[in-house]
Scaffold this motif. Sequence first.
Motif, PDB file in Angstrom:
ATOM      1  N   GLU A 115      63.064  -4.932 -68.981  1.00 45.67           N
ATOM      2  CA  GLU A 115      63.010  -6.303 -69.482  1.00 45.67           C
ATOM      3  C   GLU A 115      62.905  -6.319 -71.005  1.00 45.67           C
ATOM      4  O   GLU A 115      62.241  -5.474 -71.599  1.00 45.67           O
ATOM      5  N   GLU A 116      63.579  -7.302 -71.601  1.00 50.98           N
ATOM      6  CA  GLU A 116      63.515  -7.461 -73.051  1.00 50.98           C
ATOM      7  C   GLU A 116      62.074  -7.695 -73.488  1.00 50.98           C
ATOM      8  O   GLU A 116      61.285  -8.317 -72.776  1.00 50.98           O
ATOM      9  N   CYS A 117      61.764  -7.212 -74.659  1.00 54.01           N
ATOM     10  CA  CYS A 117      60.442  -7.417 -75.289  1.00 54.01           C
ATOM     11  C   CYS A 117      59.302  -6.780 -74.506  1.00 54.01           C
ATOM     12  O   CYS A 117      58.148  -7.168 -74.679  1.00 54.01           O
ATOM     13  N   SER A 118      59.574  -5.831 -73.630  1.00 56.54           N
ATOM     14  CA  SER A 118      58.498  -5.226 -72.840  1.00 56.54           C
ATOM     15  C   SER A 118      57.942  -3.959 -73.471  1.00 56.54           C
ATOM     16  O   SER A 118      56.858  -3.514 -73.087  1.00 56.54           O
ATOM     17  N   VAL A 119      58.626  -3.378 -74.448  1.00 59.76           N
ATOM     18  CA  VAL A 119      58.188  -2.105 -75.032  1.00 59.76           C
ATOM     19  C   VAL A 119      56.830  -2.249 -75.712  1.00 59.76           C
ATOM     20  O   VAL A 119      55.941  -1.418 -75.526  1.00 59.76           O
ATOM     21  N   GLY A 120      56.643  -3.299 -76.498  1.00 56.31           N
ATOM     22  CA  GLY A 120      55.373  -3.504 -77.192  1.00 56.31           C
ATOM     23  C   GLY A 120      54.214  -3.694 -76.232  1.00 56.31           C
ATOM     24  O   GLY A 120      53.135  -3.125 -76.426  1.00 56.31           O
ATOM     25  N   ARG A 121      54.434  -4.486 -75.197  1.00 55.52           N
ATOM     26  CA  ARG A 121      53.372  -4.709 -74.198  1.00 55.52           C
ATOM     27  C   ARG A 121      53.058  -3.415 -73.452  1.00 55.52           C
ATOM     28  O   ARG A 121      51.890  -3.113 -73.178  1.00 55.52           O
ATOM     29  N   PHE A 122      54.108  -2.635 -73.124  1.00 50.94           N
ATOM     30  CA  PHE A 122      53.924  -1.355 -72.442  1.00 50.94           C
ATOM     31  C   PHE A 122      53.091  -0.406 -73.321  1.00 50.94           C
ATOM     32  O   PHE A 122      52.135   0.211 -72.848  1.00 50.94           O
ATOM     33  N   ALA A 123      53.444  -0.314 -74.600  1.00 50.48           N
ATOM     34  CA  ALA A 123      52.697   0.548 -75.522  1.00 50.48           C
ATOM     35  C   ALA A 123      51.245   0.106 -75.626  1.00 50.48           C
ATOM     36  O   ALA A 123      50.328   0.939 -75.645  1.00 50.48           O
ATOM     37  N   ASP A 124      51.014  -1.203 -75.661  1.00 48.30           N
ATOM     38  CA  ASP A 124      49.654  -1.735 -75.726  1.00 48.30           C
ATOM     39  C   ASP A 124      48.844  -1.335 -74.492  1.00 48.30           C
ATOM     40  O   ASP A 124      47.673  -0.986 -74.599  1.00 48.30           O
ATOM     41  N   ARG A 125      49.465  -1.347 -73.337  1.00 50.55           N
ATOM     42  CA  ARG A 125      48.759  -0.944 -72.111  1.00 50.55           C
ATOM     43  C   ARG A 125      48.406   0.544 -72.154  1.00 50.55           C
ATOM     44  O   ARG A 125      47.325   0.943 -71.736  1.00 50.55           O
ATOM     45  N   LEU A 126      49.333   1.361 -72.679  1.00 48.18           N
ATOM     46  CA  LEU A 126      49.059   2.800 -72.778  1.00 48.18           C
ATOM     47  C   LEU A 126      47.939   3.107 -73.772  1.00 48.18           C
ATOM     48  O   LEU A 126      47.265   4.123 -73.657  1.00 48.18           O
ATOM     49  N   ASN A 184      43.651   1.028 -64.444  1.00 46.66           N
ATOM     50  CA  ASN A 184      45.087   0.866 -64.629  1.00 46.66           C
ATOM     51  C   ASN A 184      45.803   1.313 -63.363  1.00 46.66           C
ATOM     52  O   ASN A 184      45.562   2.412 -62.867  1.00 46.66           O
ATOM     53  N   PHE A 185      46.692   0.471 -62.854  1.00 47.67           N
ATOM     54  CA  PHE A 185      47.403   0.768 -61.612  1.00 47.67           C
ATOM     55  C   PHE A 185      48.782   0.141 -61.658  1.00 47.67           C
ATOM     56  O   PHE A 185      49.031  -0.791 -62.403  1.00 47.67           O
TER      57      PHE A 185
END
Length: 107
Positions: free
Chosen positions: A28-39, A58-59
Motif C-alpha cells: 500500500e502507498e505511504c505504508s513504508v513510514g508507518r512500517f518503519a515506525d512499528r519496527l 507486536n503481532f
Amino acid sequence: MCFLSGNDSWKEWNGRFRDDVRSFLRGEECSVGRFADRLLGSPEIYGHEEREPEQSINFVTCHDGFTLNDLVSYNEKHNEANGENNRDGASDNRSWNCGVEEAKPAW
C-alpha cells in the motif's frame, strides 16, 4: 486488550503493528513510514514515561482473526460455513490473495 505479565507489568496488543505490517506487505502507498515506525517500537504510542515500547505485544495474526495462510489466500473473509452469513469477524483484514481467491496448501 491489556494483561498483566509475569513480571507485574502491563502489556497490550498493538493493533497498529498488525495493521501497518499487513498494509506494508500488501504494498500500500505511504505504508513504508508507518512500517518503519512499528519496527522502532511505535514511539508515538509507547514513547513516553507512562507507556514504554516493551509494553507492546507486536503481532501479525492471532487467535481472533485471519491466520497467516488466510492473509495470502483471501482478499475477503469467508465465514459462510459457520452459519453467521459472513457477518462475524472484522472485514478489514488487509489481506492479499496474490491473484487467486482460494486456500493455499499448508506446507
